[in-house]
Design a protein around this motif. Structure first.
Motif, mmCIF file in Angstrom:
data_model
loop_
_atom_site.group_PDB
_atom_site.id
_atom_site.type_symbol
_atom_site.label_atom_id
_atom_site.label_comp_id
_atom_site.label_asym_id
_atom_site.label_seq_id
_atom_site.Cartn_x
_atom_site.Cartn_y
_atom_site.Cartn_z
ATOM 1 N N UNK A 166 0.750 -1.265 0.008
ATOM 2 C CA UNK A 166 0.193 -0.002 -0.197
ATOM 3 C C UNK A 166 0.831 1.060 -0.185
ATOM 4 N N UNK A 167 2.044 1.155 0.323
ATOM 5 C CA UNK A 167 3.075 2.418 0.214
ATOM 6 C C UNK A 167 3.485 2.815 1.612
ATOM 7 N N UNK A 168 2.817 2.090 2.574
ATOM 8 C CA UNK A 168 3.082 2.587 4.000
ATOM 9 C C UNK A 168 4.573 2.523 4.086
ATOM 10 N N UNK A 169 5.121 3.527 4.445
ATOM 11 C CA UNK A 169 6.564 3.907 5.382
ATOM 12 C C UNK A 169 6.960 5.039 6.053
ATOM 13 N N UNK A 170 7.507 4.780 7.108
ATOM 14 C CA UNK A 170 8.001 5.978 7.747
ATOM 15 C C UNK A 170 9.503 6.320 7.871
ATOM 16 N N UNK A 171 9.844 7.455 8.047
ATOM 17 C CA UNK A 171 11.460 7.700 8.001
ATOM 18 C C UNK A 171 12.004 7.157 9.395
ATOM 19 N N UNK A 172 13.276 6.629 9.209
ATOM 20 C CA UNK A 172 14.074 5.963 10.226
ATOM 21 C C UNK A 172 14.359 6.944 11.474
ATOM 22 N N UNK A 173 14.137 8.068 10.884
ATOM 23 C CA UNK A 173 14.304 9.206 12.249
ATOM 24 C C UNK A 173 13.237 9.391 13.024
ATOM 25 N N UNK A 174 12.099 8.445 12.860
ATOM 26 C CA UNK A 174 11.288 8.651 13.710
ATOM 27 C C UNK A 174 11.588 7.853 14.921
ATOM 28 N N UNK A 175 12.589 6.711 14.759
ATOM 29 C CA UNK A 175 13.259 6.086 15.950
ATOM 30 C C UNK A 175 14.251 6.674 16.668
ATOM 31 N N UNK A 176 14.156 6.970 17.927
ATOM 32 C CA UNK A 176 15.357 7.386 18.523
ATOM 33 C C UNK A 176 16.024 6.296 19.649
ATOM 34 N N UNK A 177 17.120 5.768 19.533
ATOM 35 C CA UNK A 177 17.498 4.780 20.676
ATOM 36 C C UNK A 177 18.824 5.525 21.142
ATOM 37 N N UNK A 178 18.517 5.438 22.630
ATOM 38 C CA UNK A 178 19.478 6.004 23.159
ATOM 39 C C UNK A 178 20.554 5.111 23.608
ATOM 40 N N UNK A 179 21.961 5.311 23.274
ATOM 41 C CA UNK A 179 23.044 4.651 23.351
ATOM 42 C C UNK A 179 23.578 5.083 24.588
ATOM 43 N N UNK A 180 23.850 4.034 25.723
ATOM 44 C CA UNK A 180 24.276 4.245 26.913
ATOM 45 C C UNK A 180 25.930 4.398 26.792
ATOM 46 N N UNK A 181 26.599 5.299 27.291
ATOM 47 C CA UNK A 181 27.953 5.596 27.369
ATOM 48 C C UNK A 181 28.438 6.052 28.707
ATOM 49 N N UNK A 182 29.424 5.850 28.832
ATOM 50 C CA UNK A 182 29.987 6.138 30.380
ATOM 51 C C UNK A 182 29.803 8.047 30.580
ATOM 52 N N UNK A 183 30.102 8.645 29.415
ATOM 53 C CA UNK A 183 29.942 10.004 29.557
ATOM 54 C C UNK A 183 28.334 10.477 29.489
ATOM 55 N N UNK A 184 27.508 9.868 28.877
ATOM 56 C CA UNK A 184 26.302 9.991 28.891
ATOM 57 C C UNK A 184 25.512 9.629 30.299
ATOM 58 N N UNK A 185 25.921 8.542 30.897
ATOM 59 C CA UNK A 185 25.487 8.170 31.956
ATOM 60 C C UNK A 185 25.807 9.181 33.215
ATOM 61 N N UNK A 186 27.171 9.525 33.197
ATOM 62 C CA UNK A 186 27.432 10.737 34.029
ATOM 63 C C UNK A 186 26.807 11.737 34.065
#
Length: 161
Positions: free
Chosen positions: A138-158
């Protein structure tokens, strides 16, 4: 009573010349094989897009580029009312194929079929398999930018502390 369990899964819909890539697989619930999109569970430490790429390779031998989010689907199988599958389904295109790739043990093989051929087989693993192809057609599709996946890192965690 068994505790309810949520399962986060991914799937890819890959179309080529009017046919879609499916895997024929064994499942725990039926004695015959069924057809599914390349799909599986998200593993610890990976993003849902990484999981979709990995599962597609492990089940078909195809390396894919994920292009769009097709949709987010939920399914509670009638035989397992204590499980709900949250499925992130992506549109993808094959960019490489290894015909000698070792596939997951429950996979019989990969097959290209039209939606009508899938329906005629009466072996779709769940209603989501057919629904995803219908949505893609049917042509349904959404941009991947709709998804935000937070990546844990020591800097961000602090910073969050």
């Amino acid at each position: 009573m068994t505790a309810w369990t949520a399962h986060v899964t991914v799937a890819t819909v890959i179309e080529k010349d009017g046919k879609f890539l499916f895997v024929e697989e064994h499942t725990e619930t039926v004695t015959h094989t069924v057809f599914n999109q390349p799909a599986g569970h998200v593993e610890c430490g990976e993003t849902i897009i990484e999981a979709a790429i990995r599962e597609t390779m492990e089940e078909t031998g195809h390396t894919v580029e994920v292009t769009h989010l097709l949709g987010m689907y939920t399914y509670t199988p009638p035989m397992f009312p204590d499980r709900t599958y949250f499925r992130f389904c992506f549109l993808a295109k094959s960019i490489d194929y290894d015909p000698n790739a070792a596939l997951d043990t429950d996979i019989v093989g990969a097959v290209w079929m039209t939606l009508d051929e899938l329906k005629e087989s009466a072996r779709a693993r769940s209603p989501l398999v057919i629904k995803a192809v219908q949505d893609a057609l049917s042509g349904q599709k959404y941009p991947l930018s709709l998804i935000y996946e937070h990546q844990n890192s020591p800097l961000i965690s602090n910073l969050d502390a």
